[in-house]
Design an enzyme around this catalytic site. Structure first.
Site, short mmCIF file in Angstrom:
data_model
loop_
_atom_site.label_atom_id
_atom_site.label_comp_id
_atom_site.label_asym_id
_atom_site.label_seq_id
_atom_site.Cartn_x
_atom_site.Cartn_y
_atom_site.Cartn_z
N LYS A 1 -13.03 2.03 -1.96
CA LYS A 1 -14.04 2.34 -0.92
C LYS A 1 -15.16 3.17 -1.55
O LYS A 1 -16.34 2.93 -1.32
CB LYS A 1 -13.42 3.13 0.24
N GLU B 1 0.81 -1.22 0.00
CA GLU B 1 0.00 0.00 0.00
C GLU B 1 0.84 1.27 0.00
O GLU B 1 0.39 2.31 -0.44
CB GLU B 1 -0.92 0.02 1.24
N HIS C 1 9.06 -26.40 1.11
CA HIS C 1 8.41 -27.50 0.39
C HIS C 1 7.22 -27.00 -0.42
O HIS C 1 6.33 -27.76 -0.76
CB HIS C 1 7.98 -28.57 1.40
O1 PA5 Z 1 -3.22 1.59 5.81
C1 PA5 Z 1 -4.30 2.11 5.60
O2 PA5 Z 1 -4.49 3.32 5.66
C2 PA5 Z 1 -5.53 1.24 5.29
O3 PA5 Z 1 -5.18 -0.08 5.16
C3 PA5 Z 1 -6.54 1.39 6.42
O4 PA5 Z 1 -5.96 0.99 7.62
C4 PA5 Z 1 -7.80 0.55 6.15
O5 PA5 Z 1 -8.35 0.89 4.91
C5 PA5 Z 1 -8.84 0.80 7.26
O6 PA5 Z 1 -9.12 2.16 7.36
P1 PA5 Z 1 -9.79 2.76 8.65
O7 PA5 Z 1 -8.86 2.60 9.79
O8 PA5 Z 1 -10.04 4.20 8.31
O9 PA5 Z 1 -11.07 2.02 8.88
#
Ligand code: PA5
Length: 392
Positions: free
Chosen positions: A381, A250, A272
């Site tokens: 989202k 990410e 394995h």
């Molecule tokens: O790293 C990130 O920003 C995302 O993976 C969020 O943690 C994830 O989308 C969840 O978002 P939120 O904490 O706003 O519910």
């Protein structure tokens, strides 16, 4: 202390620009390396106030709000703790129903974690369980639906620091509160992280392991090795590789030209399953092994039918199998490094989290991208919300 063995990295390191890159990171005004100095008394006081009250803790959250906690649980708790921690990082109705069947809701505390306070998966988990239970704590940002609901309902709330993104938040209340509730020593976690943070801020290349790892990944990425395999030889660290998979994907996957694909594997299990590909497959991977020196009590392998196993402990077998794997990769000219971790404990796990958060921050700067946003996640989202509001 964690040590980096980079002898087989096939990379050339150069620390001339550490200072400039640190300035660039500083300019992004991120808190992930500053929060390790935060006061944790509110967390510890809360954990103390509910001691003995609950048998189960359930974390509702997803992505950066849950993966760190899953790792903390796997790495630092014994298989049979008196208090169970469940992390519900999915919305599979079957799993939620199964969990409901085994929980005693009088003795269960739900921790709802969402920085934005508006993630549909987390909200729906919350809506499902609030029909069944009254014990909730929220961990959320300063605004959003969760914050509003918490204020209206008088629910105890903790705040996610504004300048710490989800996947960098394991060492904030997001990871620390669930950890403290199941008896993990969060001060030691932070001490380990502080030690590594000091290395991350060091302009001395030999000291700055974060910079070294990022530079190796970046160099190999530029030579077509744009996959990073993380392979801990420790069952306790299996979820650390999951946590890192999200962090790298990410943070760095930002355009068609910029990204490193994380792959997680487990030693010895995946020798394995994956090793064949790693040894003889395409030369498109850079390998990070994690070796744990002390894997627990020395248990000798019983039996004397196999002469080379006679008198050998499981620890030794694990280490030797790892060496066999790294030696074979080196023989096949596949770049690999090994992090030597004395043992899996709070201090070292805190240091590992900070090591890879720091390395990811440097990587972002090497690629000239913002490692701290996630436009692709936000887009999905948005599309999900649009699809849900469209007439059938
Ligand atoms: O790293 C990130 O920003 C995302 O993976 C969020 O943690 C994830 O989308 C969840 O978002 P939120 O904490 O706003 O519910």
């Amino acid at each position: 202390m964690i040590k980096l063995d980079k002898e087989n990295s096939l990379a050339k390191l150069n620390g001339a620009n550490i200072h400039n890159y640190l300035d660039k990171i500083e300019a992004r005004d991120q808190g992930f390396y500053k929060i390790v100095d935060n006061d944790v008394s509110e967390i510890l006081d809360f954990a103390k106030s509910v001691e003995g009250k609950y048998e189960d803790i359930v974390v509702l959250g997803i992505g950066g709000s849950s993966l760190g906690t899953i790792c903390l649980r796997q790495s630092l708790t014994h298989l049979h703790e008196s208090i169970e921690l469940h992390v519900l990082d999915n919305i599979d109705p079957q799993y939620m129903a199964q969990l409901s069947d085994v929980l005693d809701f009088e003795k269960t505390l739900f921790i709802v974690i969402s920085k934005s306070g508006g993630t549909p998966e987390t909200l729906s988990q919350y809506f499902y369980f609030r029909e069944k239970c009254d014990n909730f704590v929220f961990i959320t940002g300063p605004t959003g639906l969760l914050r509003e609901t918490g204020e209206k309902e008088g629910i105890k709330m903790f705040e996610v620091p504004e300048n710490v993104g989800g996947r960098f938040s394991v060492l904030t209340v997001v990871g620390l509160l669930p950890a403290a509730l199941i008896g993990i020593d969060i001060k030691k976690l932070l001490e380990g992280a502080q030690e590594m943070r000091d290395k991350f801020l060091s302009e001395d290349l030999e000291e700055n392991m974060c910079y070294q790892i990022a530079q190796m990944q970046h160099q190999h990425g530029g030579e077509g090795r744009n996959m990073t395999v993380m392979m801990p030889y420790s069952q306790r660290l299996i979820r650390f590789a999951d946590w890192y998979r999200q962090l790298l994907a990410e943070s760095i996957g930002k355009s068609k030209d910029v990204g490193l694909t994380p792959i997680n594997a487990l030693g010895v299990t995946d020798q394995h399953s994956q090793s064949q590909l790693y040894m003889d497959g395409p030369d498109d991977k850079f390998f990070i092994f994690i070796k744990v020196e002390n894997l627990g009590p020395e248990v000798l392998i019983p039996g004397d039918e196999v002469y080379y196993l006679k008198g050998v402990s499981f620890n030794k077998l694990m280490h030797i199998e790892q060496k066999g794997t790294t030696d074979a990769l080196t023989h096949n000219k596949k770049p690999n490094i090994t992090l030597n971790v004395p043992e899996v404990n709070e201090h070292n796990l805190g240091a590992l989290f900070m090591l890879f958060e720091g390395a990811t921050a440097f990587l972002g700067e090497f690629y000239g991208i913002n490692a701290f946003d996630q436009p692709g996640v936000e887009l999905s989202k948005k599309f999900t919300k649009e699809l849900l509001t469209r007439p059938a």
